[in-house]
Design a protein around this motif. Structure first.
Motif, PDB file in Angstrom:
ATOM      1  N   THR A  42       2.332  -5.005  -0.680  1.00 19.14           N
ATOM      2  CA  THR A  42       3.066  -4.438  -1.815  1.00 19.14           C
ATOM      3  C   THR A  42       2.623  -2.987  -2.035  1.00 19.14           C
ATOM      4  O   THR A  42       1.622  -2.543  -1.461  1.00 19.14           O
ATOM      5  CB  THR A  42       2.798  -5.222  -3.123  1.00 19.14           C
ATOM      6  OG1 THR A  42       1.494  -4.847  -3.620  1.00 19.14           O
ATOM      7  CG2 THR A  42       2.870  -6.722  -2.892  1.00 19.14           C
ATOM      8  N   ASN A  43       3.332  -2.304  -2.915  1.00 26.17           N
ATOM      9  CA  ASN A  43       3.008  -0.883  -3.160  1.00 26.17           C
ATOM     10  C   ASN A  43       2.011  -0.713  -4.299  1.00 26.17           C
ATOM     11  O   ASN A  43       1.825   0.399  -4.796  1.00 26.17           O
ATOM     12  CB  ASN A  43       4.292  -0.086  -3.454  1.00 26.17           C
ATOM     13  CG  ASN A  43       4.984  -0.538  -4.732  1.00 26.17           C
ATOM     14  OD1 ASN A  43       4.682  -1.620  -5.262  1.00 26.17           O
ATOM     15  ND2 ASN A  43       5.888   0.266  -5.238  1.00 26.17           N
TER      16      ASN A  43
ATOM     17  N   PRO B 208       8.108  -2.767  -2.743  1.00 26.55           N
ATOM     18  CA  PRO B 208       7.896  -2.244  -4.100  1.00 26.55           C
ATOM     19  C   PRO B 208       7.931  -3.372  -5.141  1.00 26.55           C
ATOM     20  O   PRO B 208       8.728  -4.312  -5.005  1.00 26.55           O
ATOM     21  CB  PRO B 208       9.060  -1.273  -4.302  1.00 26.55           C
ATOM     22  CG  PRO B 208      10.098  -1.661  -3.307  1.00 26.55           C
ATOM     23  CD  PRO B 208       9.407  -2.350  -2.180  1.00 26.55           C
TER      24      PRO B 208
ATOM     25  N   ALA C  45       4.624   3.369  -9.635  1.00 27.44           N
ATOM     26  CA  ALA C  45       5.241   2.370  -8.752  1.00 27.44           C
ATOM     27  C   ALA C  45       5.702   1.159  -9.559  1.00 27.44           C
ATOM     28  O   ALA C  45       6.610   0.430  -9.153  1.00 27.44           O
ATOM     29  CB  ALA C  45       4.244   1.933  -7.687  1.00 27.44           C
TER      30      ALA C  45
END
Ligand SMILES: Cc1ncc(COP(=O)(O)O)c(C=O)c1O
Ligand SMILES: O=C(O)CC[SeH]
Length: 405
Positions: A107-108, A133, A362
């Motif tokens: 994941t970001n 994301p 994010a």
């Protein structure tokens, strides 16, 4: 009077942990590999610690490996994928896709100890990567992760809870589906890792329930010493571990080096405390954190206080990420004018004078709020009196900054 509100960065070492470490330094200094009594005594205390840690995460002691910390654990898992994929390709009779690279999904909002080794291998051209994301609520959507799976996917890594927002990720939901299609198609089994650093000691962590192959344990997040553990489900037979280090046979040769007995014993005590007191710890931290958020709204007005973790996602009981509206109320500046509070605007290992770009932005937090964000993470010992002092400290800081405009 100092008020410590940065427990997601690190926690103090619990008194009984300090005592256990001291006792081990004095009485269990033998080499655990030595066959005489002094060594045997040291080995026994290590195995007792391993049992406490296994119990804390619902695993088996033989699936727990001690390391220098969480960063090492994450690097073992991520770097190991390269050999895992190579071994699988070599084991296949057909050579279809033999020149394709292993694929990793993450994941970001992962910690740098996950993102950086992944980026390192990607930059070297060794792996392909999909960075998923999180939603605008700061939580990753399971289907967004699973939809990235391809025939070369061999690792998915999703943190259990985010260190800056406190958002708890749907690891169990992802774990249930990770390999649902693979067996039928004779593809490489996808290994599933969660970095549980921020969850342990705050929420119940059950490795079996999460359906993870690997789990990262970080001692200094739950009142233990600065070492860590890798949990690998069915270590060596169901889940491979490829050592980063090579040397003696310690830790089943997965992590060689003479064992750090005192710190391991201390970690075992920290785990025992969690096993015995988690619900008390969790309830206390949530009560104090909720009190903090109420007092922030009272002190600054609901219209001037925004919490950067959506109300409709599951979050850690101890974490409050808050932005105070107002020009000049940049998070690190507000904290710099505080005389009592010890807190941060985000991960300690990031520069404390710029907004959490990767995580808050994010997570859908607009820039003007992200720059004003302050992370307040309470601990087992934080009291409502501490919060009252912290609120007054913040008020005087904001007043000072408002007057200086
Ligand atoms: C989510 C997370 N993962 C990994 C780490 C790294 O652990 P260590 O400091 O033991 O290397 C930390 C904290 O430092 C963390 O917060
Ligand atoms: O402060 C944190 O979030 C963890 C240490 Se980089």
């Amino acid at each position: 009077m100092a008020v410590y509100l940065d427990c997601n960065a690190t926690t103090p070492v619990a008194p009984s942990v300090v005592q256990k470490i001291t006792d081990a330094l004095n009485d269990e200094w033998g080499n655990p590999s030595s066959s005489y009594e002094l060594g045997v005594k040291s080995k026994k205390s290590i195995e007792e610690a391993r049992r406490h840690i296994a119990m804390m995460i619902g695993g088996k002691p033989e699936d727990v490996i001690f390391t220098s910390g969480g960063t090492e654990v994450n690097n073992i898992v991520i770097f190991g994928i390269v050999d895992y994929y190579k071994d699988w390709v070599n084991s296949q009779s057909s050579v279809e896709g033999i020149n394709e690279k292993p694929h990793v999904i993450t994941t970001n909002v992962e910690h740098d100890a996950v993102i950086q080794p992944i980026k390192h291998l990607e930059k070297k051209g060794v792996i392909d990567v999909s960075i998923v994301p999180v939603s605008r609520r700061g939580c990753v959507v399971p289907q967004d992760v699973l939809s990235q799976v391809r025939h070369t996917t061999c690792l998915i890594t999703v943190m259990l809870a985010n260190n800056e927002t406190g958002v708890i990720m749907p690891v169990e939901e992802i774990g249930r589906e990770v390999n649902s299609q693979r067996k039928k198609e004779k593809l490489i089994r996808i290994l599933f890792h969660t970095d549980a650093a921020q969850g342990i000691g705050k929420i119940k962590v059950d490795a079996d329930k999460l359906k993870v192959d690997y789990l990262t344990i970080v001692g200094h997040k739950f009142y233990g010493p600065r070492i860590g553990c890798l949990y690998a489900h069915g270590l060596g037979h169901e889940t491979p571990v490829y050592p980063l280090l090579h040397g003696g046979g310690q830790e089943q040769a997965y992590r060689p080096g003479t064992e750090n007995t005192p710190m391991i014993v201390g970690l075992g005590e920290a785990a025992r405390l969690v096993c015995e007191n988690l619900s008390t710890y969790s309830r206390h931290m949530e009560t104090v954190r909720d009190y903090l958020e109420e007092k922030l709204k009272e002190a600054f007005g609901e219209g001037h206080v925004t919490f950067n973790c959506s109300k409709d996602v599951k979050r850690l009981p101890n974490t409050c990420n808050v932005s105070l509206a107002g020009e000049g109320l940049v998070g690190h500046v507000v904290l710099s004018k505080c005389s009592c509070i010890m807190a941060s605007i985000g991960a300690a290992c990031h520069a404390q004078n710029k907004p959490s770009g990767r995580i808050l932005l994010a997570s859908g937090v607009p820039h003007n709020r992200a720059v004003n964000a302050i992370r307040l993470s309470v601990g087992r010992e934080t009291t409502t009196d501490d919060i009252d002092i912290a609120i007054e400290d913040l008020k005087q800081s904001v007043t000072t900054l408002s007057c200086n405009k």
